[in-house]
Write an enzyme that holds these catalytic residues in place. Structure first.
Site, PDB file in Angstrom:
ATOM      1  CG  HIS A 122      -1.994  -1.009   1.222  1.00 35.75           C
ATOM      2  ND1 HIS A 122      -2.847  -1.200   0.154  1.00 35.75           N
ATOM      3  CD2 HIS A 122      -2.351  -1.936   2.156  1.00 35.75           C
ATOM      4  CE1 HIS A 122      -3.686  -2.192   0.438  1.00 35.75           C
ATOM      5  NE2 HIS A 122      -3.400  -2.663   1.642  1.00 35.75           N
ATOM      6  CG  ASP A 159      -3.139  -8.364   0.812  1.00 39.95           C
ATOM      7  OD1 ASP A 159      -2.437  -8.672   1.788  1.00 39.95           O
ATOM      8  OD2 ASP A 159      -4.134  -7.605   0.890  1.00 39.95           O
ATOM      9  CG  HIS A 161      -6.767  -5.152   1.787  1.00 42.47           C
ATOM     10  ND1 HIS A 161      -6.239  -6.056   2.692  1.00 42.47           N
ATOM     11  CD2 HIS A 161      -7.929  -4.696   2.315  1.00 42.47           C
ATOM     12  CE1 HIS A 161      -7.064  -6.131   3.750  1.00 42.47           C
ATOM     13  NE2 HIS A 161      -8.092  -5.329   3.540  1.00 42.47           N
ATOM     14  CG  ASP A 243      -5.342  -9.898   3.432  1.00 40.74           C
ATOM     15  OD1 ASP A 243      -5.072 -10.433   2.344  1.00 40.74           O
ATOM     16  OD2 ASP A 243      -5.015  -8.728   3.714  1.00 40.74           O
TER      17      ASP A 243
HETATM   18 ZN   LIG Z   1      -4.413  -7.093   2.774  1.00 45.21          ZN
END
Ligand SMILES: [Zn+2]
Length: 308
Positions: A122, A159, A161, A243
């Protein structure tokens, strides 16, 4: 035939507030599961400024270095914190990824897993974000291109996200194919399929809440693997977040441990076809400790099996 494991005790010194999902306990849950396995164990070195500067401008390095508190914990954004030791931990994560690339490209290892924290996907060009300080996999990809002379590197981010930071750092470089699968809508809100990058080398796959492993496997087989084969990367880098597991508290996908094994096996098979099996995998998210430990172990087992 070898799988390398790169980690460092310094990665346990990056502290977050009580109740924060990205916590020391994550590595404490995962690393014991990797004990006794057939792994070449390497202490992750510190990234040098020159490594970080492959992806970030000097002012970002200066800002992160200046942000580390002498005591206590400092908040950088709603989700991102630094404690004494955070900089060192993040430098181990980036340095571990760079060293893993060196090992895999030199033949010292067939593939590698970098079990460090904080995660990196991120972190944007000039902004720490979403638990992340530096763009670890972007740095590793650029290291492979700029210093090893590779012409094409692929990054697959599974992931849950969107890897907004990695996308930000690599999308203008047509030598890097960036593939991200992520739940949408979900933090950070980016990653629509229409975001294909200025060079057309970004593939964002948005997944509905509740997406099962069966559906995910089909997307991998029908969409991701053909795109990777067509790109013919000379190195595959993974943003390995766990996740998307059904038990994860931060998201709502329904993958199981066996799905992470399948994904790893298939990506390694593709890598064996196009780039002599060269895979460097870097830990990103995964916040249910049992799911993280079990899925991470399955991931590493698949890397070991692929290296045989
Ligand atoms: Zn994540």
């Amino acid at each position: 035939m070898t799988t390398a494991l790169l980690t460092h005790p310094d990665c346990l010194n990056h502290l977050t507030p009580e109740g924060h999902p990205e916590r020391v306990a994550r590595l404490e849950a995962l690393l014991p599961r990797l004990e006794g396995k057939d792994l070449l164990r390497v202490r992750a070195p510190l990234a040098a400024d020159d490594d970080l500067l492959l992806a970030h401008p000097q002012d970002h390095l200066d800002a992160i270095k200046a942000a580390e508190p002498e005591r206590g914990i400092r908040q950088l954004d709603p989700d991102t914190w630094m404690s004494p030791g955070s900089l060192q931990a993040a430098l181990r994560a980036a340095g571990g990824a760079v060293r893993a690339v060196d090992m895999v490209l030199s033949g010292e290892a067939d593939n590698a897993f970098v079990a460090c924290r904080p995660p990196g996907h991120h972190a944007e060009t000039r902004a720490p974000m979403g638990f992340c300080l530096f763009g670890t996999v972007a740095i590793a990809a650029k290291h492979a291109l700029e210093r090893h002379g590779l012409e094409r590197v692929a990054i697959v981010d599974f992931d849950v996200h969107h890897g907004n930071g990695t996308q930000d750092l690599v999308q203008s470089d047509g030598r890097i194919l960036f593939v991200s699968t992520h739940q949408m809508p979900l933090y950070p809100g980016t990653g629509a399929p229409s975001e294909t990058g200025p060079a057309g080398t970004v593939l964002n796959i948005a997944l509905d809440e509740g997406t099962t492993g069966e559906v995910y496997r089909r997307i991998l087989t029908d969409t991701i693997l053909p795109r990777l084969r067509a790109f013919r990367p000379e190195l595959l880098i993974l943003s390995a977040g766990f996740d998307a597991h059904a038990n994860d508290p931060l998201a709502g996908l329904s993958l199981e441990t066996a799905d992470f094994a399948f994904v790893t096996e298939e990506l390694c098979r593709m890598a064996a076809e196009v780039c002599e099996g060269r895979v460097v995998s870097c830990l990103e998210g995964g916040y249910d400790l049992d799911a993280l430990a079990e899925s991470g172990e399955a991931h590493v087992d698949a890397l070991i099996a692929a290296a045989r």
